[in-house]
Motif scaffolding. Structure first.
Motif, PDB file in Angstrom:
ATOM      1  N   LYS A  36       0.829  -1.209   0.000  1.00 38.01           N
ATOM      2  CA  LYS A  36       0.000   0.000   0.000  1.00 38.01           C
ATOM      3  C   LYS A  36       0.864   1.259   0.000  1.00 38.01           C
ATOM      4  O   LYS A  36       0.548   2.245  -0.673  1.00 38.01           O
ATOM      5  CB  LYS A  36      -0.930   0.018   1.209  1.00 38.01           C
ATOM      6  N   SER A  40       0.933   4.210  -2.817  1.00 38.69           N
ATOM      7  CA  SER A  40       0.716   5.613  -2.440  1.00 38.69           C
ATOM      8  C   SER A  40       1.883   6.489  -2.855  1.00 38.69           C
ATOM      9  O   SER A  40       1.685   7.632  -3.283  1.00 38.69           O
ATOM     10  CB  SER A  40       0.507   5.721  -0.926  1.00 38.69           C
ATOM     11  N   CYS A 125      -7.783  10.356 -11.870  1.00 36.43           N
ATOM     12  CA  CYS A 125      -6.797   9.296 -11.700  1.00 36.43           C
ATOM     13  C   CYS A 125      -7.423   7.949 -12.030  1.00 36.43           C
ATOM     14  O   CYS A 125      -8.536   7.651 -11.611  1.00 36.43           O
ATOM     15  CB  CYS A 125      -6.265   9.285 -10.264  1.00 36.43           C
ATOM     16  N   ASP A 132      -7.219  -3.877  -3.662  1.00 31.81           N
ATOM     17  CA  ASP A 132      -6.831  -3.913  -2.251  1.00 31.81           C
ATOM     18  C   ASP A 132      -5.737  -2.909  -1.904  1.00 31.81           C
ATOM     19  O   ASP A 132      -5.563  -2.559  -0.741  1.00 31.81           O
ATOM     20  CB  ASP A 132      -6.320  -5.308  -1.868  1.00 31.81           C
ATOM     21  N   TYR A 133      -4.978  -2.467  -2.912  1.00 31.86           N
ATOM     22  CA  TYR A 133      -3.825  -1.612  -2.657  1.00 31.86           C
ATOM     23  C   TYR A 133      -3.971  -0.198  -3.225  1.00 31.86           C
ATOM     24  O   TYR A 133      -3.075   0.609  -3.096  1.00 31.86           O
ATOM     25  CB  TYR A 133      -2.569  -2.262  -3.245  1.00 31.86           C
ATOM     26  N   LYS A 134      -5.103   0.096  -3.867  1.00 33.56           N
ATOM     27  CA  LYS A 134      -5.273   1.420  -4.483  1.00 33.56           C
ATOM     28  C   LYS A 134      -5.298   2.507  -3.439  1.00 33.56           C
ATOM     29  O   LYS A 134      -5.997   2.410  -2.428  1.00 33.56           O
ATOM     30  CB  LYS A 134      -6.570   1.479  -5.292  1.00 33.56           C
ATOM     31  N   PRO A 135      -4.540   3.591  -3.683  1.00 33.03           N
ATOM     32  CA  PRO A 135      -4.593   4.728  -2.766  1.00 33.03           C
ATOM     33  C   PRO A 135      -5.929   5.456  -2.897  1.00 33.03           C
ATOM     34  O   PRO A 135      -6.596   5.376  -3.925  1.00 33.03           O
ATOM     35  CB  PRO A 135      -3.447   5.632  -3.236  1.00 33.03           C
ATOM     36  N   LYS A 136      -6.290   6.176  -1.865  1.00 34.08           N
ATOM     37  CA  LYS A 136      -7.534   6.946  -1.899  1.00 34.08           C
ATOM     38  C   LYS A 136      -7.443   7.997  -3.008  1.00 34.08           C
ATOM     39  O   LYS A 136      -6.410   8.614  -3.220  1.00 34.08           O
ATOM     40  CB  LYS A 136      -7.780   7.623  -0.569  1.00 34.08           C
ATOM     41  N   GLY A 137      -8.540   8.195  -3.694  1.00 32.27           N
ATOM     42  CA  GLY A 137      -8.600   9.204  -4.727  1.00 32.27           C
ATOM     43  C   GLY A 137      -8.076   8.747  -6.073  1.00 32.27           C
ATOM     44  O   GLY A 137      -7.939   9.534  -6.994  1.00 32.27           O
ATOM     45  N   CYS A 138      -7.751   7.484  -6.215  1.00 35.47           N
ATOM     46  CA  CYS A 138      -7.285   6.973  -7.509  1.00 35.47           C
ATOM     47  C   CYS A 138      -8.041   5.687  -7.811  1.00 35.47           C
ATOM     48  O   CYS A 138      -7.706   4.621  -7.325  1.00 35.47           O
ATOM     49  CB  CYS A 138      -5.772   6.703  -7.465  1.00 35.47           C
ATOM     50  N   ASN A 139      -9.089   5.830  -8.621  1.00 36.07           N
ATOM     51  CA  ASN A 139      -9.930   4.669  -8.939  1.00 36.07           C
ATOM     52  C   ASN A 139      -9.260   3.877  -9.990  1.00 36.07           C
ATOM     53  O   ASN A 139      -9.414   3.245 -10.753  1.00 36.07           O
ATOM     54  CB  ASN A 139     -11.323   5.116  -9.340  1.00 36.07           C
TER      55      ASN A 139
END
Length: 139
Positions: A36, A40, A125, A132-139
């Motif tokens: 994660k 990020s 984004c 499971d590992y996507k940072p917030k704000g990046c779909n």
């Protein structure tokens, strides 16, 4: 004569068993945190160049055509991955892409990419990073 005090073999074995059980839960959780944080970091690297991208687009009317124009290079992300621009002949670059290296990163991110695309409504984004590992704000 002094009475000897200490731990018995059974007590020591119980402590070792408890440590083993705790580490069985901790190690997989730690590995997920590492993946994660790598994801990020890649997205944060992209976000860092967006301001310069917008400044050049505002000054020239078109997106930058090289990474050097926005004050960075493809190797700026270090061993984690590489930066690149999506070229459009009429309007210059319209997207900034971060591609994770195939070596030196977690296997879950190897070869995956995160992309910030410029549209009339702003930056969006998208990525091929597992959910499971996507940072917030990046779909």
């Amino acid at each position: 004569m002094k009475k000897q005090q200490g731990f018995t073999l059974i007590e020591l074995m119980i402590v070792v068993a408890i440590i083993g059980v705790l580490s069985a839960f901790a190690i997989p959780a730690y590995k997920n945190y590492v993946v994660k944080s790598e994801a990020s970091t890649g997205v944060a690297t992209l976000r860092a160049v967006l301001t310069n991208f917008d400044m050049i687009q505002q000054e020239t009317g078109i997106g930058p055509t090289t990474l050097e124009a926005i004050g960075t290079t493809s190797g700026a992300a270090g061993s984690l991955g590489t930066l690149s621009l999506s070229e459009n002949a009429q309007s210059g670059a319209s997207a900034v892409i971060f591609t994770f290296n195939t070596t030196g990163v977690s296997s879950q991110l190897s070869g995956k990419a995160a992309t910030f695309t410029k549209s009339t409504s702003g930056w969006s984004c998208s990525s091929t990073i597992p959910a499971d590992y996507k940072p917030k704000g990046c779909n």
